[in-house]
Design an enzyme around this catalytic site. Structure first.
Site, PDB file in Angstrom:
ATOM      1  N   ARG A  16      45.406  40.158  49.708  1.00  0.00           N
ATOM      2  CA  ARG A  16      44.982  39.826  48.341  1.00  0.00           C
ATOM      3  C   ARG A  16      46.129  40.036  47.367  1.00  0.00           C
ATOM      4  NH1 ARG A  16      40.042  43.837  47.411  1.00  0.00           N
ATOM      5  NH2 ARG A  16      39.462  42.251  45.876  1.00  0.00           N
TER       6      ARG A  16
ATOM      7  N   TYR B 126      53.736  43.708   4.015  1.00  0.00           N
ATOM      8  CA  TYR B 126      52.615  42.825   4.338  1.00  0.00           C
ATOM      9  C   TYR B 126      53.068  41.688   5.242  1.00  0.00           C
ATOM     10  CZ  TYR B 126      54.498  39.410   1.035  1.00  0.00           C
ATOM     11  OH  TYR B 126      55.312  38.511   0.418  1.00  0.00           O
TER      12      TYR B 126
HETATM   13  P1  ADP Z   1      40.455  37.221  43.300  1.00  0.00           P
HETATM   14  O1  ADP Z   1      41.572  37.909  42.629  1.00  0.00           O
HETATM   15  O2  ADP Z   1      40.541  35.744  43.286  1.00  0.00           O
HETATM   16  O3  ADP Z   1      39.119  37.768  42.867  1.00  0.00           O
HETATM   17  P2  ADP Z   1      40.259  38.931  45.585  1.00  0.00           P
HETATM   18  O4  ADP Z   1      41.474  39.436  46.230  1.00  0.00           O
HETATM   19  O5  ADP Z   1      39.532  39.865  44.699  1.00  0.00           O
HETATM   20  O6  ADP Z   1      40.590  37.586  44.845  1.00  0.00           O
HETATM   21  O7  ADP Z   1      39.302  38.462  46.726  1.00  0.00           O
HETATM   22  C1  ADP Z   1      38.211  37.649  46.494  1.00  0.00           C
HETATM   23  C2  ADP Z   1      37.032  38.100  47.298  1.00  0.00           C
HETATM   24  O8  ADP Z   1      37.354  38.186  48.672  1.00  0.00           O
HETATM   25  C3  ADP Z   1      36.521  39.474  46.973  1.00  0.00           C
HETATM   26  O9  ADP Z   1      35.696  39.492  45.862  1.00  0.00           O
HETATM   27  C4  ADP Z   1      35.733  39.801  48.208  1.00  0.00           C
HETATM   28  O10 ADP Z   1      34.465  39.207  48.139  1.00  0.00           O
HETATM   29  C5  ADP Z   1      36.547  39.173  49.267  1.00  0.00           C
HETATM   30  N1  ADP Z   1      37.372  40.188  49.929  1.00  0.00           N
HETATM   31  C6  ADP Z   1      38.637  40.533  49.642  1.00  0.00           C
HETATM   32  N2  ADP Z   1      39.054  41.526  50.447  1.00  0.00           N
HETATM   33  C7  ADP Z   1      38.027  41.814  51.249  1.00  0.00           C
HETATM   34  C8  ADP Z   1      37.813  42.766  52.294  1.00  0.00           C
HETATM   35  N3  ADP Z   1      38.753  43.608  52.655  1.00  0.00           N
HETATM   36  N4  ADP Z   1      36.601  42.774  52.886  1.00  0.00           N
HETATM   37  C9  ADP Z   1      35.649  41.925  52.506  1.00  0.00           C
HETATM   38  N5  ADP Z   1      35.772  41.007  51.557  1.00  0.00           N
HETATM   39  C10 ADP Z   1      36.947  40.951  50.924  1.00  0.00           C
HETATM   40 MG    MG Z   2      38.684  39.643  42.811  1.00  0.00          MG
END
Ligand code: ADP
Ligand code: MG
Ligand code: MG
Length: 874
Positions: free
Chosen positions: A92, A849
């Site tokens: 992510r 200002y």
């Molecule tokens: P964004 O920044 O677009 O929200 P994220 O990195 O938060 O992207 O990921 C989007 C979604 O992916 C999260 O809200 C979650 O539902 C899912 N997700 C991310 N990492 C995990 C994880 N380790 N386990 C389960 N779901 C995940």
């Molecule tokens: Mg997110």
């Protein structure tokens, strides 16, 4: 050796710059003891290094990643790449500032053709295993390999059609297994090589892809819109997976600790059972409201509610959270201070003060000055609204009234907007590619998606009205029309959307301006209490002055008199003055202008209820007032009873090679002192007239474009002689002030001398920027676009004050001015006076200002409070 990788257990919320927002908060939640799937963060410094090294991931970073992965394997009791019990991870992105939808997430990484079987056996849930694998293949192909998702969606859709079902959840293990096989074939066809089976390679490729995505065009557009520096870079979070797609007791969702649209203190959000990741926001299935979870699983709901409250107390702000339920067990995947509408921001800030969680100052800081813009713009005229009948209703996703012509693509929205048309962007759903079109639109209407869909989130961020998920409308983007209840609306049809109620209308509805009341007024009261800078307005007529006065302006900082000259029949009088070839004729023409100017000033003084008004004397080059086509010149000659040749010669005589550096500003008052005399008479007579009615106006006369004390002295003598004479004639007492703009670099450099005559300075930072950089304001747009594209510049120096260069001149002049005249009054009247970042600079530079356009006045009041709370003035 530098540390490029941090376990969640090693970080905390203060490490945002290094770990990004998402990573820092995952670490913070870990240390608070919340149920967070463990993992690690590859730092923003690793991203910067990746770019510095020419887009290569250094071996030391790779080594640290695998070392951290070892620790996570031990924590989870699983092994990355194992065939029987594989550890799967998500990859992510997460920058310092949240950039919604700008970068992509990969889920279920670590799967391959062998371990998918292992996972199926281990969980005794082959449907889940293949569902995870097909998602992974698609996301990896899309994010890392840039293969269009549509390739895979088509395969899914084909299978659903064959089977006669609508939802992904209706596909069984065999369907998904078949789909996986087809995905792998399609991938190999498109890439010319098989889908990577080595999890280590998958991981490193994914990390690099996140780093690359920092530089994608969408991210660049978003950053420029939000003033996020390119140099920050993004972090990458590698996190062990938890699964919301394991069956009916699993699910995933997003929720806010308070309503982000209204600010109401109730848990607010959506979730989907048997789903993973983006399913909730993608609009593929319609999610359930979070309140529903209370019935579906009361224990998990209660736990989530408790965690939401705990996080809100801990961060002392409304939280936006992402969660997943795996077989009935809750996991927290993200938290951050939630984005909210301006209306909600005010209510939340004020409520948090009432709840004793924050101070008034903190509440003031919690509201982004720019966000007030949304409250300062239009609502629908209530009468017109009552008369109109909605054609359908969607979600009230981002408040405000929008009225415009329907368009169906971001490109057309941009084109039409550039041509001066008002448009509403109508889409089935929006995606990050649409962002520029969304900026160009009055409002956004989508047929699909919830309150957390892309359209809703981005519109709220921009303060643009949005109605999302209007399920009754059928949008045909290809053929450019939408249909609702049998009625068709083609491209160009006028429609109106109410982002506060969700109603959509098939007609144009009149809109009305905003006013400051309720929560808005309370917060502005606090802002006024904590600011040091005064806020004035730039207003050239009584109408604008009235708007600004209602918005709390404390005077007029800039009244551009030439704007009055363009109205109605006045242009004739000014042209007469210009073509006059002797003082007598010129004075005759000026005499016609006098009563009009006087009347304008009376109107403005009254609209401002007697507050200070700074009048700038005629500034632009005279050729701006004369006709340029032969036809118009003939017309003028006829009207004035002069030979055409003479008019033509005058116009030609006014031609300049560099009009911006030409015969303008105080140079006009020096060559034609009669103009300054007439303007002085108008300013003074108007003040005398209104003061007779009980006002107490002290007019301020401001001379533009002064670079040398000798220029100002000359004009001062003219002004003083006239003013004193007018006051003596009237037999009254009147105080007036005489000052100058500082907008020529030499003026700033010699401000100490200039202050001998000037009682006040007003920094004209538009011209000052133009002349300091040597960038023509009228032409810079063309090449500055290239500067941004090539990252030579990150922002427009005409929008955000260049603090290092132009700012230095301002600071110098303020200092020198005070040395000569200790009570010299200093302000700014350029575009920058309404820009929060520049306002902070003005505060620190010791100005008295800022002056800005009427609609920016509340924004400037709040920005001035922010500045003084952050950098208190003694
Ligand atoms: P964004 O920044 O677009 O929200 P994220 O990195 O938060 O992207 O990921 C989007 C979604 O992916 C999260 O809200 C979650 O539902 C899912 N997700 C991310 N990492 C995990 C994880 N380790 N386990 C389960 N779901 C995940
Ligand atoms: Mg997110
Ligand atoms: Mg100027």
């Amino acid at each position: 050796m530098s540390k490029f990788v941090y376990l969640f257990a090693e970080g905390n919320a203060t490490m945002r710059n290094l770990l990004g927002g998402k990573g820092a908060n995952l670490a913070e939640m870990t240390s608070l003891g919340l149920p967070v799937p463990q993992g690690f963060t590859v730092t923003t410094e690793a991203c910067t290094k990746y770019y510095d090294d020419g887009k290569v991931l250094a071996q030391e970073v790779v080594d640290q990643i695998f070392a951290a992965l070892k620790v996570v394997e031990e924590q989870q009791g699983k092994k990355f790449g194992d065939n029987a019990n594989p550890l799967l991870v998500s990859v992510r992105s997460g920058a310092r500032a949240s950039m919604p939808g700008m970068m992509d997430t990969i889920l279920n990484l670590g799967l391959n053709n062998v371990s998918v079987e292992g996972l199926a056996t281990l969980t005794n849930n082959p449907r889940f295993a293949y569902d995870s694998y097909r998602r992974f293949i698609q996301m990896f192909a899309d994010v890392v390999m840039e293969i269009d998702k549509a390739n895979f969606e088509a395969i899914m859709d084909a299978r659903k059609e064959e089977k006669g079902v609508k939802l992904d959840t209706e596909l069984d293990a065999d369907d998904l297994k078949g789909i996986v096989e087809k995905f792998l074939v399609r991938y190999a066809e498109l890439k010319g090589e098989p889908f990577p089976q080595d999890p280590n390679q998958q991981l490193i490729e994914a990390v690099k892809a996140v780093f690359r995505s920092w530089d994608n065009p969408r991210a660049n557009v978003y950053r420029r819109l939000n003033g996020i520096p390119y140099s920050w870079g993004t972090a990458v979070n590698v996190q062990s997976m938890v699964f919301g797609n394991m069956g009916p007791t699993s699910g995933t969702g997003v929720a806010f600790s308070r309503n982000p649209s209204t600010g109401e203190n109730v848990l607010y959000g959506e979730y989907l059972f048997n789903a993973q990741g983006e399913d909730v926001v993608a609009g593929i299935r319609t999610p359930q409201p979070i309140a529903h979870l209370e019935q579906d699983n009361p224990a998990v709901y209660a736990q989530f509610k408790e965690l939401a409250l705990k996080l809100e107390k801990h961060y002392r702000d409304m939280q936006d959270m992402e969660f997943t339920i795996e077989n009935g067990k809750l996991y927290m995947l993200q938290t951050r201070n939630g984005k909210r509408t301006a209306q909600a921001a005010l209510k939340i800030a004020i409520d948090l003060v009432k709840e004793g969680l924050i101070t008034e100052q903190e509440a003031v800081l919690m509201v982004e000055p720019k966000s007030l813009d949304a409250l300062l713009h239009k609502g629908f005229d209530q009468k017109a609204l009552k008369a109109a009948k909605p054609i359908t209703k969607g979600l009230a996703a981002s408040p405000g009234a929008a009225c415009g012509q329907a368009v169906f693509s971001a490109e057309v929205a941009k084109e039409w907007n550039a041509a001066g048309k008002k448009v509403v962007l109508v889409r089935m759903e929006t995606s990050p590619e649409d962002i520029e079109g969304m900026i160009a639109s009055q409002g956004i209407l989508t047929g699909r998606g919830g309150m957390t869909s892309h359209a809703a989130v981005v519109a709220r961020g921009m303060g643009t009205p949005c109605v999302a998920g209007a399920g009754e409308i059928r949008v045909n983007e290809e053929e450019k029309y939408f249909e609702v209840n049998g009625v068709r609306y083609e491209e160009g049809a006028w429609i109106s959307c109410d982002g506060s109620t969700g109603y959509v209308y098939g007609e144009a509805i009149a809109t009305v301006d905003a006013e400051i009341s309720g929560d808005f007024a309370v917060l502005m009261g606090w802002a006024d209490k904590y600011r040091a800078l005064k806020v004035r307005t730039n207003a050239d007529n009584p109408r604008d002055a009235k708007v600004a006065n209602d918005f709390g302006a404390e005077g007029v900082g800039l009244c551009r008199t030439e704007h009055m000259f363009f109205e109605g029949d006045r242009i004739m009088a000014i042209r007469e003055m210009i073509v006059a070839d002797n003082v007598e004729d010129r004075k005759k023409a000026l005499a016609k202008l006098l009563p009009m100017q006087r009347q304008d000033f009376i109107g403005i003084y009254k609209a401002m209820e007697g507050k200070s008004v700074t009048v700038r004397y005629l500034d632009p080059p005279l050729h701006e007032f004369v006709p340029h086509t032969e036809e118009e010149m003939k017309e003028l000659a006829d009207q004035m009873g002069l030979p055409f040749e003479k008019i033509k010669a005058t116009v030609e005589g006014l031609h300049e090679f560099n009009p911006m550096l030409g015969h303008r500003g105080c140079r006009l008052s020096i060559t034609y002192p009669e103009i300054a005399e007439m303007q002085t008479r108008a300013v003074i007579e108007a003040a005398i007239a209104v003061n007779k009615e009980g006002y107490k106006v002290t007019p301020e006369i401001m001379i533009p474009l002064v670079g040398d004390i000798k220029e100002l002295k000359y004009v001062h003598e003219v002004v003083k002689a006239t003013a004193d004479q007018v006051i003596a004639e009237a037999g009254v007492e009147l105080e007036y002030k005489f000052g100058t703009m500082i907008e020529v670099p030499r003026g700033a450099l010699t401000a100490g001398e200039i202050a001998q005559v000037a009682e006040f300075f007003s920094f004209g930072t538009n011209d000052l920027t133009q002349m300091t950089y040597g960038f023509s304001r009228d032409d810079a747009g063309k090449f500055l676009e290239e500067y941004y594209a090539r990252k030579v510049f990150e922002s427009d120096p005409f929008a955000h004050l260049d603090q290092n260069g132009v700012g230095k001149l301002v600071e110098m002049a303020v200092k020198a001015g005070h040395e000569t005249r200790s009570d010299i009054h200093c302000g700014i009247c350029g575009e920058h006076g309404g820009d929060p970042e520049s306002i902070e600079f003005c505060h620190r530079a010791g100005l008295d200002y800022v002056s800005c356009s009427p609609f920016r006045v509340p924004i400037a009041r709040l920005a001035a409070a922010h500045a003084n709370i952050k950098f208190p003035r003694k």
